[in-house]
Write a protein that holds these residues in place. Structure first.
Motif, mmCIF file in Angstrom:
data_model
loop_
_atom_site.group_PDB
_atom_site.id
_atom_site.type_symbol
_atom_site.label_atom_id
_atom_site.label_comp_id
_atom_site.label_asym_id
_atom_site.label_seq_id
_atom_site.Cartn_x
_atom_site.Cartn_y
_atom_site.Cartn_z
ATOM 1 N N ASN A 30 0.880 -1.159 0.000
ATOM 2 C CA ASN A 30 0.000 0.000 0.000
ATOM 3 C C ASN A 30 0.923 1.215 0.000
ATOM 4 O O ASN A 30 2.145 1.048 -0.038
ATOM 5 C CB ASN A 30 -0.990 -0.047 1.180
ATOM 6 C CG ASN A 30 -0.343 0.047 2.538
ATOM 7 O OD1 ASN A 30 0.740 0.604 2.708
ATOM 8 N ND2 ASN A 30 -1.015 -0.492 3.539
ATOM 9 N N TYR A 66 -6.959 -7.659 -4.365
ATOM 10 C CA TYR A 66 -7.028 -6.642 -3.325
ATOM 11 C C TYR A 66 -7.206 -7.341 -1.979
ATOM 12 O O TYR A 66 -8.090 -8.188 -1.825
ATOM 13 C CB TYR A 66 -8.205 -5.707 -3.619
ATOM 14 C CG TYR A 66 -8.217 -4.478 -2.775
ATOM 15 C CD1 TYR A 66 -7.322 -3.445 -3.019
ATOM 16 C CD2 TYR A 66 -9.113 -4.333 -1.730
ATOM 17 C CE1 TYR A 66 -7.319 -2.302 -2.241
ATOM 18 C CE2 TYR A 66 -9.120 -3.190 -0.953
ATOM 19 C CZ TYR A 66 -8.226 -2.182 -1.211
ATOM 20 O OH TYR A 66 -8.225 -1.051 -0.437
ATOM 21 N N VAL A 68 -7.764 -7.169 2.211
ATOM 22 C CA VAL A 68 -8.246 -6.402 3.359
ATOM 23 C C VAL A 68 -7.965 -7.236 4.603
ATOM 24 O O VAL A 68 -8.337 -8.407 4.664
ATOM 25 C CB VAL A 68 -9.754 -6.103 3.240
ATOM 26 C CG1 VAL A 68 -10.243 -5.333 4.464
ATOM 27 C CG2 VAL A 68 -10.059 -5.342 1.957
ATOM 28 N N LYS A 121 -10.783 -7.212 -7.008
ATOM 29 C CA LYS A 121 -10.419 -5.789 -7.090
ATOM 30 C C LYS A 121 -11.061 -5.034 -5.935
ATOM 31 O O LYS A 121 -11.982 -5.524 -5.282
ATOM 32 C CB LYS A 121 -10.814 -5.206 -8.450
ATOM 33 C CG LYS A 121 -12.272 -5.350 -8.805
ATOM 34 C CD LYS A 121 -12.526 -4.962 -10.257
ATOM 35 C CE LYS A 121 -13.963 -5.074 -10.658
ATOM 36 N NZ LYS A 121 -14.519 -6.408 -10.687
ATOM 37 N N GLN A 122 -10.576 -3.818 -5.693
ATOM 38 C CA GLN A 122 -11.074 -3.006 -4.583
ATOM 39 C C GLN A 122 -12.576 -2.770 -4.689
ATOM 40 O O GLN A 122 -13.287 -2.789 -3.689
ATOM 41 C CB GLN A 122 -10.335 -1.674 -4.525
ATOM 42 C CG GLN A 122 -10.759 -0.809 -3.350
ATOM 43 C CD GLN A 122 -10.051 0.531 -3.298
ATOM 44 O OE1 GLN A 122 -9.520 1.010 -4.289
ATOM 45 N NE2 GLN A 122 -10.051 1.136 -2.126
ATOM 46 N N GLN A 162 -5.257 -2.284 4.203
ATOM 47 C CA GLN A 162 -5.616 -2.715 2.862
ATOM 48 C C GLN A 162 -4.387 -2.662 1.962
ATOM 49 O O GLN A 162 -3.565 -1.763 2.094
ATOM 50 C CB GLN A 162 -6.734 -1.825 2.317
ATOM 51 C CG GLN A 162 -7.981 -1.896 3.191
ATOM 52 C CD GLN A 162 -9.109 -1.001 2.707
ATOM 53 O OE1 GLN A 162 -9.360 -0.904 1.522
ATOM 54 N NE2 GLN A 162 -9.787 -0.349 3.640
ATOM 55 N N THR A 164 -2.649 -3.979 -2.135
ATOM 56 C CA THR A 164 -2.775 -4.531 -3.470
ATOM 57 C C THR A 164 -1.731 -5.628 -3.614
ATOM 58 O O THR A 164 -0.564 -5.429 -3.255
ATOM 59 C CB THR A 164 -2.530 -3.442 -4.544
ATOM 60 O OG1 THR A 164 -3.500 -2.406 -4.341
ATOM 61 C CG2 THR A 164 -2.681 -4.015 -5.939
#
Length: 171
Positions: A30, A66, A68, A121-122, A162, A164
């Motif tokens: 991130n 993505y 979390v 994806k986000q 969060q 990637t």
């Protein structure tokens, strides 16, 4: 199954990951940091990682998407109830578009559990957060009044990180 997590600079962690192509290692970043996650039944390649035991898991970890991480500090006495809730959850998240994987991670040397989800994806994660399924899955916790038992379960404020995932390059 165990999960080991370490943080560092992207370049350093990329070299570490590349040295172990046969291990299940995810590189994510991130704007603030980079993280390596190693899922294994054996020993980790990291020298001083955060250590977790997988309490529950769905899906397969992948090297793109993505991530979390919901970091939840749970008191020693709250652990059995906390884990029971997750093991007996309704499972709404698994049917959401873009859902890839879930890991409920019990900390070995700390109080902070990690609820890790991977999304394509986000936008998929954000759609889940705004869905009726999310509201149903979190209804009992979010609407519950603070009681002595819930105060005893949690030892601090939860926070979300969060990332990637950095896909392996085909060279």
């Amino acid at each position: 199954m165990n999960v080991f997590i370490t943080s560092g600079t992207y370049d350093f962690l990329k070299i570490k990951k590349d040295k172990h192509p046969n291990e299940k290692i995810l590189l994510m970043q991130n704007p603030d940091t980079a993280v390596l996650l190693h899922e294994t039944t054996g020993k980790t390649i990291f020298s001083s990682p955060r250590k977790y035991e997988v309490v529950d898991g769905k899906g397969t970890l992948q090297d793109h998407g993505y991530v979390v991480m919901n970091n939840i500090p749970v008191s020693e006495e709250g652990r059995p109830v906390f884990e029971h809730r997750f093991k007996n959850r309704a499972g709404f998240i698994e049917n959401e578009p873009g859902f890839v994987a879930l890991r409920i991670l019990r900390p070995i040397n700390s109080e902070t559990y990690v609820i890790l989800t991977i999304w394509e994806k986000q936008a998929d994660f954000l759609n889940w957060k705004n869905s009726s399924s999310f509201k149903m899955a979190h209804n009992s916790d979010s609407k519950a009044p603070v009681t002595n038992s819930s105060q005893k379960m949690f030892s601090g404020e939860a926070y979300i990180t969060q990332y990637t995932l950095v896909k392996d390059s085909e060279e």
